[in-house]
Write a protein that holds these residues in place. Structure first.
Motif, mmCIF file in Angstrom:
data_model
loop_
_atom_site.group_PDB
_atom_site.id
_atom_site.type_symbol
_atom_site.label_atom_id
_atom_site.label_comp_id
_atom_site.label_asym_id
_atom_site.label_seq_id
_atom_site.Cartn_x
_atom_site.Cartn_y
_atom_site.Cartn_z
ATOM 1 N N LEU A 119 -8.169 1.563 7.960
ATOM 2 C CA LEU A 119 -8.608 1.548 8.535
ATOM 3 C C LEU A 119 -9.014 0.137 9.060
ATOM 4 N N SER A 120 -9.226 0.090 10.345
ATOM 5 C CA SER A 120 -8.697 -1.527 11.091
ATOM 6 C C SER A 120 -9.852 -1.320 12.580
ATOM 7 N N ILE A 121 -10.000 -2.702 12.967
ATOM 8 C CA ILE A 121 -11.156 -2.939 13.760
ATOM 9 C C ILE A 121 -10.573 -2.694 15.395
ATOM 10 N N GLY A 122 -9.137 -3.067 14.784
ATOM 11 C CA GLY A 122 -7.667 -2.734 15.932
ATOM 12 C C GLY A 122 -7.973 -1.026 16.572
ATOM 13 N N LEU A 123 -8.351 0.081 15.416
ATOM 14 C CA LEU A 123 -8.545 1.582 15.675
ATOM 15 C C LEU A 123 -9.524 1.425 16.433
ATOM 16 N N LEU A 124 -10.757 0.479 16.737
ATOM 17 C CA LEU A 124 -11.887 0.954 17.095
ATOM 18 C C LEU A 124 -12.575 -0.215 18.707
ATOM 19 N N ALA A 163 0.797 -0.732 0.119
ATOM 20 C CA ALA A 163 -0.282 0.375 -0.085
ATOM 21 C C ALA A 163 0.600 1.460 -0.164
ATOM 22 N N VAL A 164 1.882 0.774 0.813
ATOM 23 C CA VAL A 164 3.058 2.390 0.862
ATOM 24 C C VAL A 164 3.413 2.542 -0.519
ATOM 25 N N ALA A 165 4.122 1.491 -0.715
ATOM 26 C CA ALA A 165 4.728 1.371 -2.372
ATOM 27 C C ALA A 165 3.651 2.280 -3.454
ATOM 28 N N LEU A 166 2.708 1.181 -4.128
ATOM 29 C CA LEU A 166 1.705 2.101 -4.473
ATOM 30 C C LEU A 166 1.819 3.714 -4.104
ATOM 31 N N ALA A 167 1.214 4.138 -3.078
ATOM 32 C CA ALA A 167 1.665 5.906 -2.433
ATOM 33 C C ALA A 167 2.804 6.674 -2.948
ATOM 34 N N ALA A 168 3.979 5.339 -2.403
ATOM 35 C CA ALA A 168 5.302 6.591 -3.691
ATOM 36 C C ALA A 168 4.936 6.113 -5.041
ATOM 37 N N LYS A 169 4.060 5.952 -6.097
ATOM 38 C CA LYS A 169 3.747 6.054 -7.407
ATOM 39 C C LYS A 169 3.208 7.141 -7.725
ATOM 40 N N LEU A 217 -10.194 5.862 -4.807
ATOM 41 C CA LEU A 217 -9.209 5.708 -4.938
ATOM 42 C C LEU A 217 -8.485 4.912 -6.269
ATOM 43 N N ASP A 218 -7.678 4.815 -6.507
ATOM 44 C CA ASP A 218 -7.206 4.406 -7.208
ATOM 45 C C ASP A 218 -7.078 2.849 -6.966
ATOM 46 N N PHE A 219 -6.180 2.080 -5.748
ATOM 47 C CA PHE A 219 -6.446 0.820 -4.837
ATOM 48 C C PHE A 219 -6.542 1.149 -3.945
ATOM 49 N N LEU A 220 -7.945 -0.350 -3.332
ATOM 50 C CA LEU A 220 -8.023 -0.070 -1.972
ATOM 51 C C LEU A 220 -7.004 -1.493 -1.510
ATOM 52 N N ILE A 221 -6.314 -2.195 -0.628
ATOM 53 C CA ILE A 221 -5.260 -3.234 -0.504
ATOM 54 C C ILE A 221 -6.458 -3.440 0.759
ATOM 55 N N VAL A 222 -6.079 -5.326 0.815
ATOM 56 C CA VAL A 222 -7.576 -5.436 2.002
ATOM 57 C C VAL A 222 -6.842 -6.553 2.493
ATOM 58 N N ASP A 223 -6.539 -6.189 3.895
ATOM 59 C CA ASP A 223 -5.465 -7.506 4.258
ATOM 60 C C ASP A 223 -6.535 -8.812 4.879
ATOM 61 N N PHE A 224 -6.986 -9.873 4.390
ATOM 62 C CA PHE A 224 -7.224 -10.428 4.374
ATOM 63 C C PHE A 224 -7.402 -11.434 5.488
ATOM 64 N N PRO A 225 -7.951 -12.138 6.645
ATOM 65 C CA PRO A 225 -7.722 -13.254 7.281
ATOM 66 C C PRO A 225 -7.261 -13.783 7.063
ATOM 67 N N PRO A 226 -6.166 -14.853 7.796
ATOM 68 C CA PRO A 226 -4.997 -15.666 6.759
ATOM 69 C C PRO A 226 -6.587 -17.247 7.293
ATOM 70 N N VAL A 240 -4.276 5.899 -2.446
ATOM 71 C CA VAL A 240 -4.720 4.392 -1.693
ATOM 72 C C VAL A 240 -5.136 4.638 -0.276
ATOM 73 N N GLY A 241 -6.217 2.925 -0.659
ATOM 74 C CA GLY A 241 -6.700 2.732 1.088
ATOM 75 C C GLY A 241 -6.107 1.878 1.272
ATOM 76 N N LEU A 242 -5.934 1.227 2.838
ATOM 77 C CA LEU A 242 -6.252 0.031 3.798
ATOM 78 C C LEU A 242 -6.911 -0.270 4.344
#
Length: 345
Positions: free
Chosen positions: A159-164, A108-114, A194-203, A118-120
């Protein structure tokens, strides 16, 4: 104070949670106010409102329940495409411990650097680690005009549930609550354009992954693995999940591929060799990148400073920047070929 899961648990006793949207909890001088949207046929609305108000009003500390009526039949989330997001990418793995969240954050940060917008979205409901990796501790999203406003750092919206929830508080939710959380994080958040929304899925490949994938019109998925055989076996399941759900596989990222000695430059394959290549050949998917095992990369996650940002000239950062370029090009290629289908096999 009443929490989001308390409201959903109370409502679950009296109705289908898919009828509930935009839950907002706020403090007043007298106690807690809960506001949400109720979606139902007009002839059922009054009865459902009565049950919902009674269930939520019974929660300790709640002094006011405001229910916004939405009598029209909603469009099924499975058929919806976010109007302001061009590409939504799922980053997943067949098992935990392979560095999936590290890859998602640095991509996500690399895409923003380009210079992409970007959203994560930290979709790892049960083990949210993005707030720690991006140094977001103490930052809290807020609500504005009925929408959640994500926090911003390193040029990306997050955005993360960890922030809530409070730190170290476990999320003990069954499938329906997780499904509702994904729905709210996707549709009830003001992501902006947004150009990209990266979604960090659970394993893994269980119910949470299916819920997240079905709610979002994904451009494609990226599977993260490490070189050893046990990880390869698991990542095959993740790739097959994408294929079964007719989600294009953007490719595979092999994390912890090698260690380069900082003094002599010799490469050591600590976790074996060739895992990503095997996946590429057997599963017919592209090996997008081989990320080195770099102590600075480990440290960057601990201090909340992605290596793409903290050490942009390091070998690992350069690999992530190259990965961002490949992902951007592949997403454009997939978009040109055909729309993404989300039908279950």
């Amino acid at each position: 104070m009443v929490k989001l899961e308390d409201v959903y648990a109370a409502l679950k006793e009296v109705m289908d949670l898919r009828k509930v949207r935009n839950v907002l909890i706020s403090k007043t001088d007298k106690g807690v106010k809960v506001k949400f949207t109720l979606i139902a046929p007009a002839d059922q609305m009054e009865e459902l409102k009565r049950k919902a108000a009674q269930a939520v009003g019974a929660l300790e500390g709640v002094v006011e329940v405001e229910i916004v009526e939405q009598p029209q039949q909603p469009v099924s989330p499975k058929l919806r495409k976010h109007p302001d997001i061009k590409h939504i990418i799922a980053v997943t793995s067949g098992k935990g411990g392979v560095g999936k969240s590290t890859v998602a954050a640095n991509l996500a940060v690399a895409l923003a650097a380009k210079n992409f917008k970007v959203g994560l979205l930290d979709g790892d409901i049960y083990g949210p680690s993005i707030p720690k990796m991006l140094g977001l501790e103490g930052m809290v999203p807020y609500a504005e005009k009925g929408k959640i406003i994500p926090v911003e750092r390193f040029g990306i919206k997050v955005l993360s549930i960890g922030l809530l929830i409070e730190e170290d508080t476990p999320v003990i939710w069954r499938g329906p609550l997780v499904h509702k959380a994904y729905e709210q994080f996707y549709f009830d958040v003001n992501w902006g354009e947004l150009d990209f929304l990266i979604v960090d899925f659970p394993p893994g490949t269980g119910d949470p992954q299916i819920s997240a994938a079905q709610l979002m019109k994904l451009r494609g998925g990226i599977a993260v693995t490490t070189p050893q055989d046990v990880s390869i076996s698991d990542v095959k399941k993740a790739i097959n999940m994408f294929k079964k759900m007719e989600i294009p596989v953007i490719g595979v990222v092999e994390n912890m591929s090698y260690f380069r000695c900082p003094k002599c430059g010799e490469i050591t394959r600590i976790f074996g060799e060739g895992g990503g290549k095997k996946i590429e050949q057997v599963m017919n998917v592209e090996l997008l990148a081989q990320i080195p095992l770099d102590p600075d990369l480990v440290k960057s996650g601990d201090i909340g400073m992605p290596i793409v940002f903290s050490k942009p000239n390091s070998e690992a950062a350069k690999v992530y920047l190259e990965l961002a370029e490949k992902v951007a090009k592949k997403c454009e290629s997939i978009a040109e070929q055909a729309p993404v289908s989300l039908k279950m096999a």
